[in-house]
Scaffold this active site. Structure first.
Site, PDB file in Angstrom:
ATOM      1  N   THR A  20       0.805  -1.230   0.000  1.00  0.00           N
ATOM      2  CA  THR A  20       0.000   0.000   0.000  1.00  0.00           C
ATOM      3  C   THR A  20       0.838   1.281   0.000  1.00  0.00           C
ATOM      4  OG1 THR A  20      -0.173   0.058   2.400  1.00  0.00           O
ATOM      5  CG2 THR A  20      -1.880  -1.181   1.221  1.00  0.00           C
ATOM      6  N   ASP A  52       0.424  -4.913   3.608  1.00  0.00           N
ATOM      7  CA  ASP A  52       1.666  -4.284   4.065  1.00  0.00           C
ATOM      8  C   ASP A  52       1.561  -2.773   3.920  1.00  0.00           C
ATOM      9  OD1 ASP A  52       4.660  -4.654   4.753  1.00  0.00           O
ATOM     10  OD2 ASP A  52       4.716  -3.308   3.023  1.00  0.00           O
ATOM     11  N   TYR A  57       4.465   5.953   4.447  1.00  0.00           N
ATOM     12  CA  TYR A  57       3.770   5.966   3.160  1.00  0.00           C
ATOM     13  C   TYR A  57       2.676   7.045   3.194  1.00  0.00           C
ATOM     14  CZ  TYR A  57       5.969   1.371   2.391  1.00  0.00           C
ATOM     15  OH  TYR A  57       6.863   0.338   2.251  1.00  0.00           O
ATOM     16  N   TYR A 202       9.492  -7.338  -1.661  1.00  0.00           N
ATOM     17  CA  TYR A 202       8.829  -6.099  -2.111  1.00  0.00           C
ATOM     18  C   TYR A 202       9.226  -5.721  -3.541  1.00  0.00           C
ATOM     19  CZ  TYR A 202      12.668  -2.732  -0.597  1.00  0.00           C
ATOM     20  OH  TYR A 202      13.814  -1.990  -0.412  1.00  0.00           O
ATOM     21  N   LYS A 213       2.604  -3.190 -18.929  1.00  0.00           N
ATOM     22  CA  LYS A 213       1.814  -2.105 -19.546  1.00  0.00           C
ATOM     23  C   LYS A 213       2.661  -0.867 -19.843  1.00  0.00           C
ATOM     24  CE  LYS A 213      -2.169  -4.277 -19.143  1.00  0.00           C
ATOM     25  NZ  LYS A 213      -2.558  -4.646 -17.796  1.00  0.00           N
ATOM     26  N   GLY A 278       2.060  -4.235  -5.164  1.00  0.00           N
ATOM     27  CA  GLY A 278       1.516  -2.908  -4.933  1.00  0.00           C
ATOM     28  C   GLY A 278       0.395  -2.624  -5.916  1.00  0.00           C
ATOM     29  N   ALA A 279      -0.720  -2.106  -5.395  1.00  0.00           N
ATOM     30  CA  ALA A 279      -1.847  -1.759  -6.271  1.00  0.00           C
ATOM     31  C   ALA A 279      -2.631  -0.626  -5.628  1.00  0.00           C
ATOM     32  CB  ALA A 279      -2.744  -2.970  -6.487  1.00  0.00           C
ATOM     33  N   GLN A 284      -6.269  -3.568 -10.975  1.00  0.00           N
ATOM     34  CA  GLN A 284      -4.869  -4.025 -11.009  1.00  0.00           C
ATOM     35  C   GLN A 284      -4.719  -5.406 -10.360  1.00  0.00           C
ATOM     36  OE1 GLN A 284      -3.010  -0.573  -9.186  1.00  0.00           O
ATOM     37  NE2 GLN A 284      -2.353   0.210 -11.177  1.00  0.00           N
TER      38      GLN A 284
END
Ligand SMILES: NC(=O)c1ccc[n+]([C@@H]2O[C@H](COP(=O)([O-])OP(=O)(O)OC[C@H]3O[C@@H](n4cnc5c(N)ncnc54)[C@H](OP(=O)(O)O)[C@@H]3O)[C@@H](O)[C@H]2O)c1
Length: 329
Positions: A20, A52, A57, A202, A213, A278-279, A284
């Site tokens: 996150t 996570d 963040y 990670y 993409k 991660g999204a 995603q």
């Protein structure tokens, strides 16, 4: 979904965890809260039960959003892994793993996450200015007080981790690991296996490169870290994109899968590893199912290595992400 046991946790953790960092917005060009909450709910619906996050963040924002998403009946469906040991009060993150600072951070994280216990509490970056034994003992005190369940380190070498382990029971070690960033294969992977530590890998998608993409034309907004990530600079990006292309063709021809599925499957097939994906948009996570129910056999593993060696002539690691050491180190 596949699950594995992490010492100290009440149930097994999913082998794909939701990362996150981008949800916090900072260093990712901003983020949308409603989308972020919906991403967390989608992750839970798809069998992910490990999330996570970290105080740094978005300077508290990611933890707050995780807390909001899990409030109203979802807290018992997710294991929360957060971190400690970065002080941003001066405006930029500096390492500080002193016992007093960690105590304050723990209380702040519990409040932002709207919970009374953290499942995995990790030291984000080793702080050489504080004895590792002091840091480990502080975390073990939190565990004994019932405020955290399991202890982890992140970005630590085996030597640093050994000192930590002398004072506290360790369950996890978090480091960068993906098809393009394989530094931990020289030491940490064997160390983790020898000491029964689960590796939280990670950057599973190498900040999106391995999602297939990104093109030579893709541009990133605002403070997005990919504007300073040397892999994304034009000269190197070309090489990495050629590798992505060839890996995508291999994944399709051999397994009928995408490069994204190949990249995450590859990680899961390397050991007792959890892939941090991660999204920040629900869509995603559409390909999670594509990762499960197959494995990559040795000949394809070799073929992947050949593709990487033949295409990436000028490799570079994730070192650009390391925060500066604390003043005293
Ligand atoms: N301990 C540490 O020091 C440390 C350091 C870094 C990360 N982490 C943890 O590890 C987690 C994962 O690493 P990461 O987020 O840096 O990188 P990552 O998982 O390699 O990449 C995440 C990015 O990939 C793109 N992406 C994801 N799924 C996609 C899909 N299906 N299609 C296209 N693009 C897709 C998204 O970028 P866009 O949204 O821009 O498209 C997303 O933000 C973090 O969130 C954090 O929890 C820890």
């Amino acid at each position: 979904m596949e699950y594995l046991k992490i010492r100290g946790l009440p149930y097994d953790a999913s082998r794909i965890a939701l990362g996150t960092w981008a949800i916090g917005g900072w260093m990712w060009g901003g983020s949308d809260e409603a989308d972020a909450i919906s991403t967390i709910h989608t992750a839970l619906d798809r069998g992910i039960n490990l999330i996570d996050t970290a105080p740094v963040y978005g300077f508290g924002r990611s933890e707050e959003i995780v807390g909001k998403a899990l409030a109203s009946g979802r807290r018992d469906k997710a294991l929360i892994a957060t971190k400690a040991g970065l002080d941003w009060s001066s405006g930029k993150p500096l390492r500080n793993s002193s016992a007093a600072f960690l105590r304050q951070e723990l209380e702040d994280s519990l409040r932002r996450l709207q919970t009374d216990i953290i499942d995995i509490y990790q030291i984000h970056w080793p702080d050489e200015a504080t004895p590792f034994e002091e840091t480990a003992k502080a975390l073990d005190d939190f565990r004994r007080e019932g405020k955290i369940r399991a202890i982890g380190v992140s970005n630590s070498t085996p030597t640093q981790t050994d000192r930590f382990r002398s004072e506290a029971p360790l369950a996890t070690i978090q480091l960068p690991y993906n098809l393009f960033e394989r530094g931990i294969e020289t030491d940490v992977l064997a160390y983790a296996e020898a000491h029964d530590l689960i590796v939280l890998a990670y950057g599973a998608l190498c900040r999106g490169l391995l999602a297939g993409k990104i093109t030579e034309e893709t541009r990133f907004e605002g403070d997005d870290l990919r504007n300073v990530d040397p892999k994304f600079a034009q000269s190197r990006r070309k090489q990495y994109l050629t590798a992505v292309d060839k890996l995508d063709q291999l994944a399709e021809a051999r397994f009928g899968k995408s490069v994204l599925a190949l990249a995450v499957r590859w990680l899961l097939d390397r050991g007792k590893i959890i892939a941090l994906w991660g999204a920040r948009h629900p869509s995603q996570l559409n390909s999670i199912g594509e990762v499960m129910g197959w494995t990559i056999e040795a000949t394809t593993m070799d073929e992947i290595d050949r593709i990487l060696a033949n295409t990436i002539k000028d490799p570079v690691g994730p070192e650009f992400m390391a925060p500066p050491p604390s003043q005293g180190a």
